[in-house]
Design an enzyme around this catalytic site. Structure first.
Site, mmCIF file in Angstrom:
data_model
loop_
_atom_site.group_PDB
_atom_site.id
_atom_site.type_symbol
_atom_site.label_atom_id
_atom_site.label_comp_id
_atom_site.label_asym_id
_atom_site.label_seq_id
_atom_site.Cartn_x
_atom_site.Cartn_y
_atom_site.Cartn_z
ATOM 1 N N GLY A 8 -0.499 41.367 33.665
ATOM 2 C CA GLY A 8 -0.043 41.097 35.040
ATOM 3 C C GLY A 8 -1.152 41.481 36.005
ATOM 4 O O GLY A 8 -0.926 41.941 37.116
ATOM 5 N N TYR A 142 17.054 43.288 39.180
ATOM 6 C CA TYR A 142 15.738 43.950 39.148
ATOM 7 C C TYR A 142 15.911 45.443 38.855
ATOM 8 O O TYR A 142 15.247 45.997 37.981
ATOM 9 C CB TYR A 142 15.051 43.757 40.499
ATOM 10 C CG TYR A 142 13.746 44.480 40.684
ATOM 11 C CD1 TYR A 142 13.650 45.572 41.551
ATOM 12 C CD2 TYR A 142 12.597 44.063 40.016
ATOM 13 C CE1 TYR A 142 12.443 46.228 41.741
ATOM 14 C CE2 TYR A 142 11.388 44.710 40.216
ATOM 15 C CZ TYR A 142 11.320 45.792 41.085
ATOM 16 O OH TYR A 142 10.118 46.453 41.265
HETATM 17 C C1 VAH Z 1 10.314 44.667 45.575
HETATM 18 N N1 VAH Z 1 8.029 45.301 46.153
HETATM 19 O O1 VAH Z 1 10.516 44.589 46.783
HETATM 20 C C2 VAH Z 1 9.064 45.438 45.116
HETATM 21 C C3 VAH Z 1 9.373 46.900 44.924
HETATM 22 C C4 VAH Z 1 10.223 48.959 46.005
HETATM 23 C C5 VAH Z 1 10.202 47.482 46.038
HETATM 24 O O2 VAH Z 1 9.937 47.164 43.695
HETATM 25 O O3 VAH Z 1 11.034 44.167 44.724
#
Ligand code: VAH
Length: 317
Positions: A8, A142
């Site tokens: 990545g 996520y």
């Molecule tokens: C997101 N930039 O916004 C990433 C990160 C803390 C946020 O994991 O998904």
């Protein structure tokens, strides 16, 4: 000398860890890999690069053996907002990619850095001074992949003694490679829009507080933790780190000290607002400071000054 593979490597965090690792350890000792090769050509042409999918364990193993890799930075993942658009693809890449890397690390005795995130917390997590060890019931896919990743990395460490280490990153702000698909992307976009158009339409509410960190401090942390004496580490996956916490209104006020005519308006994205509302306002990071001397240098004021200077320079504005 470390021999590093960065998977990545062309993303927002990967590209800057790649630049700094090549500076510190030598270009030939830092091998880059990414699923795309249509960006960041100078980085690709500067040293060893492989086009590969993070889920392809066989290919990763070949690269690790060919280059005698001893440390893997595994940075390939779908970020929070993009992941919500395709949860199954997010699980597939974020988890099957991680397992492929952990299996290679187990068989080839590599240390592994895996980023977690404030996204690993959820609405039942204490929002202020979020503890290192606390409730983690994220409501985004996520976040589910980040908690799963933390647990998998702990498992590979205590089951097979794989040297896994990780950091729960705040939103990362950088002037080199734009972020892609994150909830905190506004905090980067706002600088570009302020310089180009003196106005930014923000997709989060103006009073949304989130932990943020400037890229130089994020890169320093990712390198420092992998150089830390393992005997000092009571935690491993993954350390809270906190540099600054602010909301869009505050960030706009600091921008106006450089661009007085700057204005901000709001067009709330309900998906990203819901994700941001489920995350902490600010974490405590004593474990990182005690166990491997994490110490950020930048504040909102100094980051704003540096970002505006660097973007103006590069865009000739
Ligand atoms: C997101 N930039 O916004 C990433 C990160 C803390 C946020 O994991 O998904």
């Amino acid at each position: 000398m470390k021999r590093i593979l960065i998977i990545g490597a062309l993303g927002q965090l990967g590209s800057e860890i790649a630049l700094e690792c090549r500076r510190r350890y030598g270009t030939d000792n830092v091998v880059l890999a990414d699923i795309r090769s249509d960006v960041n050509r100078p980085l690709i042409e500067d040293g060893p690069f492989y086009l590969l999918d993070a889920r392809d364990g066989k290919r990763i193993d070949e690269v690790v053996r060919t280059h005698r890799i001893d440390t893997i930075y595994h940075l390939a993942a779908l970020l929070s907002a993009r992941a919500e658009q395709d949860p199954m693809e997010a699980w597939n890449l974020n988890i099957n990619g991680l397992i492929a890397v952990l299996e290679v690390a187990r068989q080839r005795s590599c240390a592994v850095f895996v980023p977690s995130s404030i996204g690993a917390f959820g609405p039942t997590t204490p929002k202020k001074f979020t503890p290192q060890d606390t409730i983690q019931r994220p409501t985004s896919i996520y976040g589910v992949t980040k908690v799963t990743g933390e647990l998998l990395c702990d498992y590979y460490h205590h089951r097979w003694d794989v040297d896994t280490r990780g950091i729960r990153f705040p939103g990362i702000i950088s002037s080199l490679t734009p972020p892609g698909g994150g909830t905190t992307d506004y905090a980067v976009e706002i600088y570009y829009e302020a310089i180009r158009n003196q106005h930014y339409t923000c997709f989060l509410r103006g009073d949304t507080y989130l932990d943020m960190i400037y890229m130089p401090d994020a890169v320093e942390a990712a390198i420092k933790i992998m150089e830390a004496d393992p005997a000092r580490l009571r935690h491993r996956n993954a350390f809270n780190i906190a540099a600054m916490s602010f909301c869009p209104e505050e960030q706009a006020a600091y921008i106006r000290t450089h661009i007085p005519t700057f204005t901000i308006s709001y067009a709330i994205d309900p998906v990203r607002q819901a994700i941001a509302d489920s995350w902490p306002d600010y974490m405590e990071d004593y474990a990182a400071r005690v166990e491997w001397d994490f110490k950020p240098r930048y504040t909102l004021a100094s980051m704003t000054e540096d970002m505006i200077e660097k973007i103006r320079e590069r865009e000739g504005l």
